[in-house]
Design a protein around this motif. Structure first.
Motif, PDB file in Angstrom:
ATOM      1  N   LEU A   1      64.166  32.756  55.367  1.00 55.10           N
ATOM      2  CA  LEU A   1      63.215  32.394  56.421  1.00 55.10           C
ATOM      3  C   LEU A   1      61.778  32.534  55.953  1.00 55.10           C
ATOM      4  CD1 LEU A   1      65.036  34.102  59.420  1.00 55.10           C
ATOM      5  CD2 LEU A   1      64.829  31.645  58.991  1.00 55.10           C
ATOM      6  N   HIS A   2      61.545  32.412  54.646  1.00 58.92           N
ATOM      7  CA  HIS A   2      60.187  32.463  54.119  1.00 58.92           C
ATOM      8  C   HIS A   2      60.077  31.575  52.881  1.00 58.92           C
ATOM      9  CE1 HIS A   2      62.036  35.343  51.370  1.00 58.92           C
ATOM     10  NE2 HIS A   2      60.930  35.371  50.652  1.00 58.92           N
ATOM     11  N   THR A   3      58.841  31.299  52.481  1.00 60.05           N
ATOM     12  CA  THR A   3      58.554  30.482  51.304  1.00 60.05           C
ATOM     13  C   THR A   3      57.512  31.194  50.461  1.00 60.05           C
ATOM     14  OG1 THR A   3      59.001  28.456  52.526  1.00 60.05           O
ATOM     15  CG2 THR A   3      57.703  28.238  50.515  1.00 60.05           C
ATOM     16  N   VAL A   4      57.699  31.180  49.151  1.00 65.22           N
ATOM     17  CA  VAL A   4      56.749  31.787  48.217  1.00 65.22           C
ATOM     18  C   VAL A   4      56.327  30.721  47.214  1.00 65.22           C
ATOM     19  CG1 VAL A   4      56.387  33.589  46.494  1.00 65.22           C
ATOM     20  CG2 VAL A   4      57.850  34.034  48.458  1.00 65.22           C
ATOM     21  N   GLY A   5      55.016  30.637  46.959  1.00 67.69           N
ATOM     22  CA  GLY A   5      54.494  29.687  45.996  1.00 67.69           C
ATOM     23  C   GLY A   5      53.713  30.396  44.911  1.00 67.69           C
ATOM     24  N   LEU A   6      53.719  29.834  43.714  1.00 65.91           N
ATOM     25  CA  LEU A   6      52.957  30.382  42.585  1.00 65.91           C
ATOM     26  C   LEU A   6      51.887  29.382  42.197  1.00 65.91           C
ATOM     27  CD1 LEU A   6      52.508  32.503  40.377  1.00 65.91           C
ATOM     28  CD2 LEU A   6      54.225  31.272  39.009  1.00 65.91           C
ATOM     29  N   ARG A   7      50.632  29.840  42.196  1.00 70.01           N
ATOM     30  CA  ARG A   7      49.503  28.996  41.800  1.00 70.01           C
ATOM     31  C   ARG A   7      49.314  29.014  40.288  1.00 70.01           C
ATOM     32  NH1 ARG A   7      46.359  27.613  46.246  1.00 70.01           N
ATOM     33  NH2 ARG A   7      46.692  28.893  48.083  1.00 70.01           N
ATOM     34  N   ALA A   8      48.630  28.024  39.789  1.00 65.51           N
ATOM     35  CA  ALA A   8      48.386  27.909  38.352  1.00 65.51           C
ATOM     36  C   ALA A   8      47.625  29.120  37.799  1.00 65.51           C
ATOM     37  CB  ALA A   8      47.615  26.625  38.053  1.00 65.51           C
ATOM     38  N   ASP A   9      46.812  29.773  38.624  1.00 60.95           N
ATOM     39  CA  ASP A   9      46.057  30.936  38.157  1.00 60.95           C
ATOM     40  C   ASP A   9      46.850  32.245  38.240  1.00 60.95           C
ATOM     41  OD1 ASP A   9      46.088  31.519  40.862  1.00 60.95           O
ATOM     42  OD2 ASP A   9      43.912  31.398  41.126  1.00 60.95           O
ATOM     43  N   GLY A  10      48.146  32.173  38.584  1.00 58.18           N
ATOM     44  CA  GLY A  10      48.988  33.361  38.624  1.00 58.18           C
ATOM     45  C   GLY A  10      48.996  34.101  39.948  1.00 58.18           C
ATOM     46  N   ARG A  11      48.304  33.583  40.953  1.00 55.54           N
ATOM     47  CA  ARG A  11      48.334  34.208  42.283  1.00 55.54           C
ATOM     48  C   ARG A  11      49.519  33.676  43.073  1.00 55.54           C
ATOM     49  NH1 ARG A  11      43.827  32.734  45.484  1.00 55.54           N
ATOM     50  NH2 ARG A  11      43.620  30.917  44.157  1.00 55.54           N
ATOM     51  N   ALA A  12      50.024  34.497  43.968  1.00 55.39           N
ATOM     52  CA  ALA A  12      51.164  34.115  44.801  1.00 55.39           C
ATOM     53  C   ALA A  12      50.723  33.898  46.241  1.00 55.39           C
ATOM     54  CB  ALA A  12      52.236  35.194  44.746  1.00 55.39           C
TER      55      ALA A  12
END
Length: 162
Positions: free
Chosen positions: A129-140
């Motif tokens: 019931l959740h979504t996690v994304g990873l940005r190109a700069d290493g932040r979540a």
């Protein structure tokens, strides 16, 4: 390889397994009560994702294929274009476009599909019931069900893809 989630309640499905062959075709086996194993005609596929009662495929052209139960809106992925990654949760599907943005479809009861403003993504993962994304700069980034703490990733930095 991708494995669909297992449910044990009497009103739910069972599990299924999906395999991507080196020639771009897809195999699926297991419970097929909602057509999630009907992938025999898929060709030129580069990635697969399996969730509860659905399978998604990503062909080289970036358009998404779906073998899915449609009652929760998870089928609403056929309009997705220029995709680079896919993930399936229990109730929703998410992806990363080539421009780093993210679409989502499915049940958004706890905000797990609230990814419209996410940018510069290199990876994404749909949980129950959740979504996690990873940005190109290493932040979540995370959105969705917060009671268990699964979305407490804002302070994370320097995260890398395996």
């Amino acid at each position: 390889m991708a494995a669909g989630n297992v449910r044990t309640a009497s009103n739910t499905g069972r599990s299924h397994t999906v395999g991507l062959r080196s020639d771009g075709t897809v195999w699926a086996t297991g419970w097929n009560g909602d057509g999630q194993c009907e992938v025999g005609g898929w060709r030129d596929v580069t990635a697969v994702a399996a969730g509860w009662r659905r399978t998604l495929g990503l062909p080289a052209n970036g358009r998404v294929l779906a073998a899915v139960r449609g009652s929760e809106g998870q089928r609403d992925v056929q309009s997705w274009r220029e995709m680079g990654a896919l993930s399936c949760g229990d109730w929703h599907s998410v992806g990363v476009r080539s421009d780093g943005s993210a679409p989502a479809s499915g049940n958004n009861r706890l905000g797990q599909c609230d990814v419209e403003g996410w940018r510069d993504l290199v990876a994404i993962s749909a949980g129950c019931l959740h979504t996690v994304g990873l940005r190109a700069d290493g932040r979540a980034e995370a959105t969705g069900e917060r009671a268990a703490g699964a979305c407490e990733v804002r302070a994370w930095s320097g995260v890398q893809l395996p």
